[in-house]
Design an enzyme around this catalytic site. Structure first.
Site, mmCIF file in Angstrom:
data_model
loop_
_atom_site.group_PDB
_atom_site.id
_atom_site.type_symbol
_atom_site.label_atom_id
_atom_site.label_comp_id
_atom_site.label_asym_id
_atom_site.label_seq_id
_atom_site.Cartn_x
_atom_site.Cartn_y
_atom_site.Cartn_z
ATOM 1 N N ASP A 8 0.852 -1.190 0.000
ATOM 2 C CA ASP A 8 0.000 0.000 0.000
ATOM 3 C C ASP A 8 0.884 1.235 0.000
ATOM 4 O OD1 ASP A 8 -2.020 -1.806 0.156
ATOM 5 O OD2 ASP A 8 -2.855 -1.106 2.051
ATOM 6 N N ASP A 130 -15.284 -3.305 -1.992
ATOM 7 C CA ASP A 130 -14.994 -3.143 -0.567
ATOM 8 C C ASP A 130 -16.325 -3.003 0.143
ATOM 9 O OD1 ASP A 130 -12.371 -3.004 -1.482
ATOM 10 O OD2 ASP A 130 -12.424 -0.825 -1.599
#
Length: 245
Positions: A8, A130
């Site tokens: 990330d 998500d």
């Protein structure tokens, strides 16, 4: 099932967030390319990159880092998400050697964009769903929609989407186990292969995913667990390869 290390990216560094909160991040490395090298040397067969700044700003911010990793490992499948809202951005990443682009927010708000992207870049598009309590979240998880993840997955079946990355927000970065039930339910409801994400803590969580015996689950993304040492990439991949159940 593939074990897919996550990198990330925030402000050029490799970080991990808890439940998607930018203010609750831990920096694990200032050199994401070297971090990628660590996972490649550990035997990973695919990398999952996320441009966190891009997810919040709606356009690539850490694109140079992504390109650097793709150029260093031209034979390694790499998937990138975060800030992918235009065909031009997809083209940029594909030209840079990225194997898959993950469309998240725009897939929810403008599903027809996924159709366009799949036509323009066949085999290159992954949809990122998500979810919070089964409902899809957007804009770096800042907003929760009224759309069910399973309904949206079915919507994309005819488009030729390569996979769905399914993240349970409540689990992400918490290392309290993956939401196996919801992941398996999504895989059962859709013909699109599913990659599990969020909450994986150790080999036991990998085993639970495998025990779901869902042929639709083709991979598991892991972040904090491999950075904090509760899961070893090579060991986990070997476990998946030899799993008989």
């Amino acid at each position: 099932m593939l074990i897919i290390p996550a990198i990330d990216l925030k402000d050029g560094a490799c970080v991990r967030l808890r439940q998607g909160r930018m203010e609750d991040s831990t920096v694990f490395s200032d050199d994401p390319v070297s971090m990628a090298a660590k996972w490649v040397e550990g035997g990973c067969r695919r990398l999952h990159l996320v441009d966190l700044n891009g997810a919040f700003e709606g356009q690539p911010v850490n694109g140079e880092v992504v390109t650097a990793i793709a150029k260093r490992y031209p034979n390694l499948p790499i998937q990138i998400g975060g800030g992918i809202r235009t065909l031009e951005t997809i083209e940029h990443y594909v030209r840079a050697g990225v194997s898959y682009v993950i469309i998240g927010t725009k897939a929810v708000k403008e599903p027809e964009f996924v159709t366009e992207a799949c036509k323009a870049f066949p085999g290159k598009v992954i949809v990122g769903l998500d979810a919070k309590d089964g409902f899809v979240a957007t804009d770096g998880w800042a907003e929760v929609s009224s759309v069910q993840a399973t309904d949206l997955a079915k919507r994309f079946e005819a488009d030729g989407v390569s996979a769905i990355v399914y993240t349970d927000i409540a689990k992400d970065g918490m290392m309290q186990g993956c939401n196996v039930e919801a992941t398996a339910a999504l895989a059962a409801a859709s013909k699109i292969p599913v990659i599990a994400s969020g909450g994986i803590h150790n080999l036991g969580d990998i085993e639970k995913l495998l025990l779901a015996r869902s042929p639709g689950i083709i991979g598991a993304i892991t972040g904090r667990a491999i950075y904090e040492g509760t899961l070893d990439v090579a060991e986990a991949q070997a476990f998946c390869d030899s799993f008989k159940g």
